[in-house]
Design an enzyme around this catalytic site. Structure first.
Site, PDB file in Angstrom:
ATOM      1  N   ASP A  24     -12.768  54.756  66.866  1.00  0.00           N
ATOM      2  CA  ASP A  24     -12.451  53.602  67.710  1.00  0.00           C
ATOM      3  C   ASP A  24     -13.595  52.597  67.628  1.00  0.00           C
ATOM      4  OD1 ASP A  24     -11.599  51.870  69.697  1.00  0.00           O
ATOM      5  OD2 ASP A  24     -12.336  53.143  71.330  1.00  0.00           O
ATOM      6  N   ASN A  26     -13.553  49.458  69.380  1.00  0.00           N
ATOM      7  CA  ASN A  26     -13.661  48.506  70.490  1.00  0.00           C
ATOM      8  C   ASN A  26     -13.599  49.125  71.879  1.00  0.00           C
ATOM      9  OD1 ASN A  26     -11.039  49.262  70.447  1.00  0.00           O
ATOM     10  ND2 ASN A  26     -10.164  47.211  70.548  1.00  0.00           N
ATOM     11  N   ASP A  28     -11.426  51.019  73.429  1.00  0.00           N
ATOM     12  CA  ASP A  28     -10.199  51.234  74.201  1.00  0.00           C
ATOM     13  C   ASP A  28      -9.689  52.673  74.095  1.00  0.00           C
ATOM     14  OD1 ASP A  28      -9.198  51.338  71.657  1.00  0.00           O
ATOM     15  OD2 ASP A  28      -7.663  49.806  71.928  1.00  0.00           O
ATOM     16  N   ASP A 101       1.875  55.476  54.459  1.00  0.00           N
ATOM     17  CA  ASP A 101       2.948  56.357  54.881  1.00  0.00           C
ATOM     18  C   ASP A 101       4.227  55.540  54.920  1.00  0.00           C
ATOM     19  OD1 ASP A 101       4.228  58.646  56.167  1.00  0.00           O
ATOM     20  OD2 ASP A 101       2.228  59.172  56.896  1.00  0.00           O
ATOM     21  N   ASP A 202       7.656  60.090  54.376  1.00  0.00           N
ATOM     22  CA  ASP A 202       8.005  60.927  55.519  1.00  0.00           C
ATOM     23  C   ASP A 202       9.437  61.473  55.404  1.00  0.00           C
ATOM     24  OD1 ASP A 202       7.013  61.706  58.221  1.00  0.00           O
ATOM     25  OD2 ASP A 202       8.816  60.660  58.883  1.00  0.00           O
ATOM     26  N   GLU A 256       7.191  64.200  51.603  1.00  0.00           N
ATOM     27  CA  GLU A 256       7.065  65.328  52.526  1.00  0.00           C
ATOM     28  C   GLU A 256       8.260  66.233  52.252  1.00  0.00           C
ATOM     29  OE1 GLU A 256       6.442  66.367  57.237  1.00  0.00           O
ATOM     30  OE2 GLU A 256       7.757  64.732  56.686  1.00  0.00           O
ATOM     31  N   HIS A 329      -1.600  66.338  59.966  1.00  0.00           N
ATOM     32  CA  HIS A 329      -1.483  65.947  61.376  1.00  0.00           C
ATOM     33  C   HIS A 329      -0.375  66.686  62.124  1.00  0.00           C
ATOM     34  CE1 HIS A 329       1.599  63.834  59.248  1.00  0.00           C
ATOM     35  NE2 HIS A 329       2.149  63.441  60.374  1.00  0.00           N
ATOM     36  N   ASP A 330       0.392  67.507  61.429  1.00  0.00           N
ATOM     37  CA  ASP A 330       1.489  68.237  62.067  1.00  0.00           C
ATOM     38  C   ASP A 330       1.168  69.711  62.299  1.00  0.00           C
ATOM     39  OD1 ASP A 330       3.189  66.026  62.159  1.00  0.00           O
ATOM     40  OD2 ASP A 330       4.136  66.480  60.225  1.00  0.00           O
TER      41      ASP A 330
HETATM   42  O1  TEU Z   1       7.330  65.452  59.978  1.00  0.00           O
HETATM   43  C1  TEU Z   1       8.565  66.055  59.816  1.00  0.00           C
HETATM   44  C2  TEU Z   1       8.628  67.439  60.221  1.00  0.00           C
HETATM   45  O2  TEU Z   1       9.322  68.204  59.602  1.00  0.00           O
HETATM   46  C3  TEU Z   1       7.825  67.850  61.404  1.00  0.00           C
HETATM   47  O3  TEU Z   1       8.458  67.390  62.541  1.00  0.00           O
HETATM   48  C4  TEU Z   1       7.605  69.315  61.440  1.00  0.00           C
HETATM   49  O4  TEU Z   1       8.808  69.991  61.561  1.00  0.00           O
HETATM   50  C5  TEU Z   1       6.786  69.641  62.616  1.00  0.00           C
HETATM   51  O5  TEU Z   1       5.751  68.730  62.707  1.00  0.00           O
HETATM   52  C6  TEU Z   1       6.185  71.014  62.511  1.00  0.00           C
HETATM   53  O6  TEU Z   1       5.377  71.240  63.629  1.00  0.00           O
HETATM   54  C7  TEU Z   1       7.203  64.097  59.774  1.00  0.00           C
HETATM   55  C8  TEU Z   1       5.845  63.615  60.224  1.00  0.00           C
HETATM   56  O7  TEU Z   1       4.848  64.233  59.457  1.00  0.00           O
HETATM   57  C9  TEU Z   1       5.714  63.894  61.691  1.00  0.00           C
HETATM   58  O8  TEU Z   1       4.433  63.581  62.184  1.00  0.00           O
HETATM   59  C10 TEU Z   1       6.763  63.072  62.399  1.00  0.00           C
HETATM   60  O9  TEU Z   1       6.752  63.386  63.768  1.00  0.00           O
HETATM   61  C11 TEU Z   1       8.150  63.324  61.831  1.00  0.00           C
HETATM   62  O10 TEU Z   1       8.199  63.341  60.420  1.00  0.00           O
HETATM   63  C12 TEU Z   1       9.075  62.206  62.260  1.00  0.00           C
HETATM   64  O11 TEU Z   1       8.735  61.037  61.611  1.00  0.00           O
HETATM   65 CA    CA Z   2      -9.622  50.831  69.384  1.00  0.00          CA
END
Ligand code: TEU
Ligand code: CA
Length: 557
Positions: A24, A26, A28, A101, A202, A256, A329-330
């Site tokens: 970050d 600034n 926020d 993305d 995605d 993905e 991130h998932d």
């Molecule tokens: O993820 C798709 C997806 O299959 C995930 O929802 C997965 O099943 C789950 O995260 C497992 O814990 C993509 C993106 O990477 C995710 O961040 C998004 O939420 C999703 O699509 C919708 O765009």
């Molecule tokens: Ca910020």
């Protein structure tokens, strides 16, 4: 050396940034583009070649940017288009590429297309989304959404349902509509013309849906991946996208790969197919989840993990190209999931980086993994932010589960573990923000942070730098064949990488106990030269090396 199909993106190391949680600038409490710009030197020093940036487009943030309101502008919290252009030019100066993305299975319900689409059945944008009339006063079929509930939402304005495979604020775009597809291609060109070097796509296997109606598939068995992936016109669409957009630029694409398996992967990434370059398959991401249930957890087994890596390497050995990742991130943090984040934190974080960076395929590093960031000790549902966790919590409570029951599995599986702020230093909020961070900082930031590791030659961070450098110096690590030794060994993952005369041996003990590994029938052990190890004094290699817990070694033979 003659290497067929040699390309820059096969030789690249890619680093994923989740902008909300990176840095970050600034105060926020939300990461932003200026924050990324201020940390580019960290990434340059790390040695990566390309950044994959999770969505930075304008969004109401129902799903942290995976619900896009305007594909042509930057989320206000993240900055402006000028900041984006500056980011790109600062990256160019440093020789770094940018992969965006591409989220085009769905948009936000606040996107102008959807706002128009819902107005009336004859609106010109009606067909940009998937609308169906109620059948006997009910949803067109039983499909359920990834984030809970039915995949259909009734819109009272026209009394029809729209399809949303994710949240109801993420209506699915209708790829059957040619005008919609052209809008997507136009938008892709807009970003490519700015100088972007590729896209991570995605849930791309979901874009084509069987829509004959009546008869919208009714044989739903509850397996949403199975029902939604690999639809009838998917490959036609990907091929069209490639012809009209991708092939006109020198870029890399990675889909993905939900619903992509060894049996069908080459349809996506076979060279003659002209569709995508790589996919992220999910086989090893399901290894600790019971029956594909992403909320449960079960112990995982190394021989199964090896089987998966071997199978994918085999399938992609002569066509297509693999992508190697252990988290994003998932998913929870890789060191907490596949390593030992307590007694062997440093050792196992280093070992996992060795695994990432010595397999055949393009490696993807998730932000914070370069210092071994761990899962977070979230205290109660109040500390979670992810829509998936929050919706699943409500469903669990409504179905009679206790909060404790639900939260004990979230401690292992929630996507929020990957989304806590990057730990830059030991000051308040880990140097991520001077304000109040949008999600809590992990408990261990005073011990695990970049400032502490950057000048320590024994740190996880220094090890990553060495491992990345090693990959750059040895093309055999990129292109060489992979021969796994002793496949059934339950603790050790050992393999040779071979390219013509060059051979590299990798020994990884994925266990918190010591283990002796027998190297049978391998020439050149006596003259082996150590390239990398997470323990001291490993210069000599015997034919039966004793490996300490989470020991990793790499030799040139
Ligand atoms: O993820 C798709 C997806 O299959 C995930 O929802 C997965 O099943 C789950 O995260 C497992 O814990 C993509 C993106 O990477 C995710 O961040 C998004 O939420 C999703 O699509 C919708 O765009
Ligand atoms: Ca910020």
């Amino acid at each position: 050396m003659n290497i067929p199909h040699k390309t820059w993106w096969k030789e690249s190391v890619i680093y994923q940034i989740y902008p909300r949680s990176f840095k970050d600038s600034n105060g926020d409490g939300v990461g932003d583009l200026q924050g990324i710009i201020s940390k580019l030197d960290h990434l340059k020093d790390l040695g990566i070649d390309m950044i994959w940036l999770s969505p930075m487009y304008d969004s109401p943030n129902d799903d942290n940017g995976y619900d896009i309101r305007d594909y042509y502008s930057i989320m206000k919290e993240f900055g402006s288009m000028d900041d984006f252009d500056l980011l790109l030019s600062e990256m160019k100066i440093r020789g770094l590429r940018l992969m965006l993305d591409l989220v085009v299975n769905h948009s936000s319900d606040e996107h102008q297309w959807f706002q128009e689409s819902r107005k009336s059945k004859d609106n010109p944008y009606r067909d940009f989304y998937i609308w169906k009339a109620p059948i006997d006063g009910k949803e067109p079929n039983d499909w359920t959404a990834f984030f809970g509930g039915k995949a259909w939402e009734l819109d009272p304005l026209t009394n029809e349902y729209y399809l949303h495979l994710f949240s109801k604020k993420q209506p699915d775009l209708n790829w059957e509509n040619q005008q919609m597809r052209q809008e997507v291609y136009k938008m892709m060109r807009f970003w490519l013309d700015k100088g972007v070097s590729g896209f991570r796509m995605d849930v791309i296997p979901f874009i084509s849906k069987e829509q004959d109606f009546p008869g919208f598939p009714e044989d739903f068995n509850g397996d949403i991946v199975d029902a939604y992936a690999n639809g009838p016109r998917l490959h036609e669409f990907l091929n069209e996208m490639n012809r009209e957009v991708i092939s006109q630029y020198d870029v890399a694409t990675v889909g993905e790969g939900v619903g992509v398996y060894p049996e069908n992967v080459l349809k996506y990434i076979g060279r003659e197919r002209n569709e995508l370059d790589m996919v992220f398959h999910f086989d090893h991401m399901k290894i600790d989840r019971p029956d594909d249930n992403f909320f449960g957890i079960k112990p995982w087994d190394l021989t199964e993990m090896k089987r998966i890596f071997i199978e994918w390497d085999n399938v992609l050995s002569s066509d297509g190209w693999n992508s190697i990742y252990l988290g994003n991130h998932d998913f929870p943090r890789m060191v907490s999931r596949f390593g030992n984040d307590s007694d062997y934190h440093t050792e196992s974080a280093k070992l996992l980086s060795t695994l990432l960076l010595t397999q055949r395929g393009t490696p993807y590093i998730y932000q914070g993994d370069e210092i071994g960031m761990t899962n977070t000790d979230f205290k109660g549902i109040k500390e979670y932010r992810d829509i998936q966790t929050l919706n699943a919590y409500d469903e669990a409570i409504n179905s009679g589960k206790t909060a404790d029951e639900f939260l004990s599995s979230q401690k292992m599986v929630s996507r929020d573990h990957a989304r806590t702020p990057v730990q830059w230093d030991d000051s308040e909020s880990a140097g991520f923000t001077t304000g109040q961070p949008w999600i809590r900082v992990s408990q261990n930031y005073k011990d695990i942070n970049i400032e502490k590791q950057v000048n320590d030659p024994k740190s996880v961070l220094s090890y990553y730098k060495s491992a990345i450098r090693l990959r750059k110096q040895h093309l055999v690590l990129v292109y060489g064949e992979m021969e796994v030794l002793d496949k059934d060994n339950p603790k050790v993952f050992a393999y040779l990488r071979v390219l013509e005369e060059e051979r590299i041996l990798v020994l990884l003990n994925l266990s918190s106990e010591g283990s002796t590994f027998e190297l049978k029938n391998i020439d050149g052990l006596e003259s082996a030269r150590l390239l990398l190890s997470n323990y001291e004094n490993r210069d000599k290699l015997s034919s039966e090396p004793d490996l300490e817990p989470w020991e990793a070694r790499v030799y040139k033979l």
